[in-house]
Design a protein around this motif. Structure first.
Motif, short mmCIF file in Angstrom:
data_model
loop_
_atom_site.label_atom_id
_atom_site.label_comp_id
_atom_site.label_asym_id
_atom_site.label_seq_id
_atom_site.Cartn_x
_atom_site.Cartn_y
_atom_site.Cartn_z
N UNK A 190 0.83 -1.20 0.00
CA UNK A 190 0.00 0.00 0.00
C UNK A 190 0.87 1.26 0.00
N UNK A 191 2.00 1.20 0.72
CA UNK A 191 2.91 2.34 0.72
C UNK A 191 3.43 2.62 -0.69
N UNK A 192 3.79 1.56 -1.39
CA UNK A 192 4.25 1.72 -2.78
C UNK A 192 3.17 2.32 -3.65
N UNK A 193 1.96 1.79 -3.57
CA UNK A 193 0.87 2.26 -4.44
C UNK A 193 0.53 3.72 -4.18
N UNK A 194 0.52 4.11 -2.90
CA UNK A 194 0.22 5.51 -2.58
C UNK A 194 1.29 6.44 -3.14
N UNK A 195 2.56 6.10 -2.96
CA UNK A 195 3.64 6.94 -3.46
C UNK A 195 3.73 6.90 -4.99
N UNK A 225 -5.06 4.40 -4.17
CA UNK A 225 -5.58 4.48 -2.81
C UNK A 225 -5.00 5.73 -2.14
N UNK A 226 -5.71 6.26 -1.18
CA UNK A 226 -5.23 7.45 -0.48
C UNK A 226 -4.82 7.15 0.95
N UNK A 227 -5.02 5.92 1.41
CA UNK A 227 -4.63 5.57 2.77
C UNK A 227 -5.00 4.14 3.10
N UNK A 228 -4.53 3.68 4.24
CA UNK A 228 -4.86 2.34 4.72
C UNK A 228 -4.86 2.34 6.24
#
Length: 274
Positions: A190-195, A225-228
């Protein structure tokens, strides 16, 4: 357990389980290979046959004990049946949640009405069909992508279910703490996708089941995505609420044990080692 916050504008791994019946183990070995597309030559066939027989003996022993009421679940032959414990561990490796950077900083929203007796997002058409990771230790990528696919369909107009690219994560998220076919984490994904500003569609970046060069294309992004949010470990009520009010959730399970790897039916309350 992971909850996603979908950004409009931009599961898991299940293998079919079999059951060993027949006149001889040799015949069943040939049927097993045909059923799961296994092809071995020379001594490798002998090696895999012996591993298969060892696992089969474990499965049959467990099921005899289940017949006597000693277990609440049954085991069965599946695609992992000719693999050693070490090989299965690599394929089902997810990593420890404590190793992930703190990418999921949101707070869960537990406001809800009356919870239903059951909830199946598949009945609404918001879950993609079962996918296979093949001979690659990438269950983390499938879990992360499955949750995004469903949340994207639920919250983003026109509510279309778009298959996204697990291979994009396998190839491109190494700097975030993932190891491709050697394991990874949903938080890191998720960190990768957000960045990165999104993840490609599965059609534009198809799954290969092996580590490859990163080929992310910003012109073929299927979702962002904008967050998790991390849900509290072991809190089933929290999981129920988020599933009902938000949608499917990515869950990490300690699955690299025979009781889970060869699970077929029944209620498995606690995974047990061989």
């Amino acid at each position: 357990m992971k909850e996603l916050v979908a950004f409009c504008g931009a599961l898991l791994l299940v293998q079919c389980l079999g059951h060993v019946v027949g006149d001889s183990q040799e015949e069943e070995w040939e049927k097993f290979k045909a059923n799961y597309g296994k092809v071995y030559i020379g001594t490798e066939d002998d090696k895999r046959h012996q591993i298969w027989k060892t696992n089969l003996a474990y499965i049959n022993r467990h099921n005899k004990e289940a017949d006597k009421g000693r277990h609440s679940y049954r085991l069965g032959v599946n695609t992992y049946a000719d693999m050693t414990r070490k090989e299965r561990d690599i394929l089902l490796r997810n990593g420890e949640l404590s190793e992930a950077a703190d990418y999921c900083k949101g707070k869960p929203d537990y406001r809800h009405g009356k919870l239903p007796e059951s909830m199946d997002w598949r009945s609404f058409g918001f879950v993609t069909p079962v996918k296979s990771q093949g001979m690659c230790g990438s269950p983390w990528a499938f879990a992360a992508i499955g949750a995004i696919e469903s949340r994207n369909a639920i919250y983003c107009s026109p509510h279309q279910l778009v298959s996204l690219s697990e291979q994009n994560l396998v190839d491109c998220s190494g700097k975030y703490g993932n190891y491709g076919c050697n394991g990874g984490l949903m938080d890191s994904s998720y960190g990768y996708i957000m960045d990165n500003g999104g993840v490609d569609t599965g059609a534009s970046y198809p799954y290969e089941g092996k580590d490859d060069k990163c080929r992310f294309n910003p012109n073929t992004i299927g979702a962002d995505i904008r967050g998790c949010v991390d849900l509290p470990k072991g809190n089933e009520t929290a999981l129920q609420i988020i599933l009902f009010t938000g949608g499917p959730v990515a869950v990490g399970i300690h699955s690299a044990v025979p009781s889970f790897e060869f699970y077929k039916s029944g209620k498995l309350y606690k995974v047990k080692g061989q």
